[in-house]
Write an enzyme that holds these catalytic residues in place. Sequence first.
Site, short mmCIF file in Angstrom:
data_model
loop_
_atom_site.label_atom_id
_atom_site.label_comp_id
_atom_site.label_asym_id
_atom_site.label_seq_id
_atom_site.Cartn_x
_atom_site.Cartn_y
_atom_site.Cartn_z
N LYS A 40 0.84 -1.19 0.00
CA LYS A 40 0.00 0.00 0.00
C LYS A 40 0.88 1.25 0.00
CE LYS A 40 -4.01 -1.71 2.57
NZ LYS A 40 -4.98 -1.51 1.48
N ARG B 90 -10.33 -11.32 1.83
CA ARG B 90 -11.23 -12.34 1.25
C ARG B 90 -10.62 -13.73 1.34
NH1 ARG B 90 -11.32 -9.13 -4.33
NH2 ARG B 90 -11.11 -7.42 -2.83
N1 BES Z 1 -8.08 -3.58 4.18
C1 BES Z 1 -8.26 -3.19 2.84
C2 BES Z 1 -9.55 -2.43 2.59
C3 BES Z 1 -9.72 -1.09 3.27
C4 BES Z 1 -9.45 0.07 2.57
C5 BES Z 1 -10.20 -1.00 4.54
C6 BES Z 1 -9.64 1.31 3.17
C7 BES Z 1 -10.38 0.24 5.15
C8 BES Z 1 -10.11 1.38 4.46
C9 BES Z 1 -8.26 -4.41 1.92
O1 BES Z 1 -7.52 -5.49 2.34
C10 BES Z 1 -7.70 -3.97 0.62
O2 BES Z 1 -6.57 -3.60 0.59
N2 BES Z 1 -8.51 -4.00 -0.44
C11 BES Z 1 -8.09 -3.60 -1.72
C12 BES Z 1 -8.55 -4.67 -2.69
C13 BES Z 1 -7.97 -4.56 -4.06
C14 BES Z 1 -6.50 -4.82 -4.04
C15 BES Z 1 -8.65 -5.59 -4.93
C16 BES Z 1 -8.74 -2.26 -2.05
O3 BES Z 1 -9.87 -2.04 -1.62
O4 BES Z 1 -8.09 -1.45 -2.67
ZN ZN Z 2 -5.49 -5.37 1.75
#
Ligand code: BES
Ligand code: ZN
Length: 501
Positions: A278, A352
């Site tokens: 991230k 997931r």
């Molecule tokens: N934990 C994150 C989602 C999240 C984002 C929670 C902002 C709280 C605030 C999750 O694991 C994630 O990183 N999701 C990605 C998925 C993508 C890579 C398909 C996302 O939402 O960008």
């Molecule tokens: Zn994530």
Amino acid sequence: MRILFQSDIPTNTTQSIIIPLPQEEGGTVSAKHWEWLAKLSGLTSEDLQGCFRGNNSEVLPIVTAKARFILLGLGAEANFGKAIKAFIKLASKQQHLLSVNSCLLLDHYSEDPVMEATLSEAGVNGLWQGSYVLGAHKTANGEERVVFAPDFALTIVSKRKDTAALEQGAERGLIIAQAQTEIMGLVNAPANHKHPQHLAAWAKASADRYGYVATIWDKEQVTAAGMGGLLAVNQGSPEPPVFIVLEYKGEPDAKGHLPKIGLVGKGVTFDTGGLSLKPSTNMHYMKSDMGGAAAVLGTMEAAARLKLPVHLIAAVPSTDNAVDAEAVKPSDVIGSFSGKTIEIIDTDAEGRLILADGLSYIIREHEPQVVIDLATLTGSSVRTLGYQAAALFSNDDQLAHHLEQAGQGCGERVWRLPLWEEYGDDMKSDVADIKNFSGRPVAGAITAAKFLQFFTDEHPSWAHLDIAGTAFGDTPYGKGKAATGYGVRLLIHFLESVLPS
Ligand code: BES
Ligand code: ZN
Ligand code: ZN
């Protein structure tokens, strides 16, 4: 907090007297209420009217020789959710107005017993929740919270002879608030104080204390059970994963009903994104990526304390999503508890993977009538609904309706999004049974839900709540984002609504 019930304001102690007031048509408090307040305070109704309109969370302190009156606005079309918000704001922002002997004056609700009981619950819940302190790791802890003082007493004043509904409301309000502040503590805990083992220890301590069962599977047991999703996410971490199984079995109701409900919560204790790292801005907020787990843990505790006539079985897979040479890579194909294979496209779509194992486990091994998972799953759900509602997905209209009703009733809102088959096409993999990311920047919350649905064995009554926007956000507790406690109140209200009466 000691809670007392009386028909008159006690006169022997200095009091803060909280008076919740609805806003009537015309954008102010009703004439009847102004007259009553004038009599109570010794001021004239004209004096009062210019300074207060009854807007939601509006506060007017009136200090007289008799007492400290706190007018608290509930806003137009006052309801439970708005009332809780007002009490939270009062306790968090203006706790100096409260005293160890405080009163909640409800005798102007004598003609509306439902609202009176609602305010009894909202008052206790909001005052407790709003007293939560964020700075657990500050060396000088700052202001003491009056509501948490051992001798804090709240006298609920009502003219009603039978105070059973008021008492029940207050008790529920406190039990739920205590579960909420507990899980706020967990979600706000820094990642280095919150390894999977900490969640497991919390669950064990809560279960032992409140009479339900927690079983903690360690890495060896997780490996033996073939939880490929949880193991893959954990691969880059020095901290072993845990798989927490919780069971609470209440007494059946008079008709012998005891619905069996499964819960699954995402327990990622910190989400770096893994190799699909991230960006660093706001990465610190990813300590909240166990918000789904926290909601499930808090619900188990509250349900057990409230002795709800339900059978709850819950799974919380927990790990952090870290980066090192051993971390799972995009293109890897992994197995899962269900036996299905998953192609990893993006290691940041980790929630997931662990939920897939949690859902298959709960559905196959425990066969609940209804299964609900909660997860801070996608940024897409935040972009869609902001911080006002969780995204709800369900293959069962009645279940979705019950969750929507519960959310509407308690102020923890949900909003349903579709699960149309076509969205699932995006998750098809050329090399494995499914892939963990569509690769396309569209409908991210929905395609994530479709991924989860693939692991539900076509269970006829499943719901997924993407709580990424609601679990952690702006709060009255601090400057930055913080835990909201979202989910416990929603699930308790939901559980009560599905119980046959
Ligand atoms: N934990 C994150 C989602 C999240 C984002 C929670 C902002 C709280 C605030 C999750 O694991 C994630 O990183 N999701 C990605 C998925 C993508 C890579 C398909 C996302 O939402 O960008
Ligand atoms: Zn994530
Ligand atoms: Zn995550």
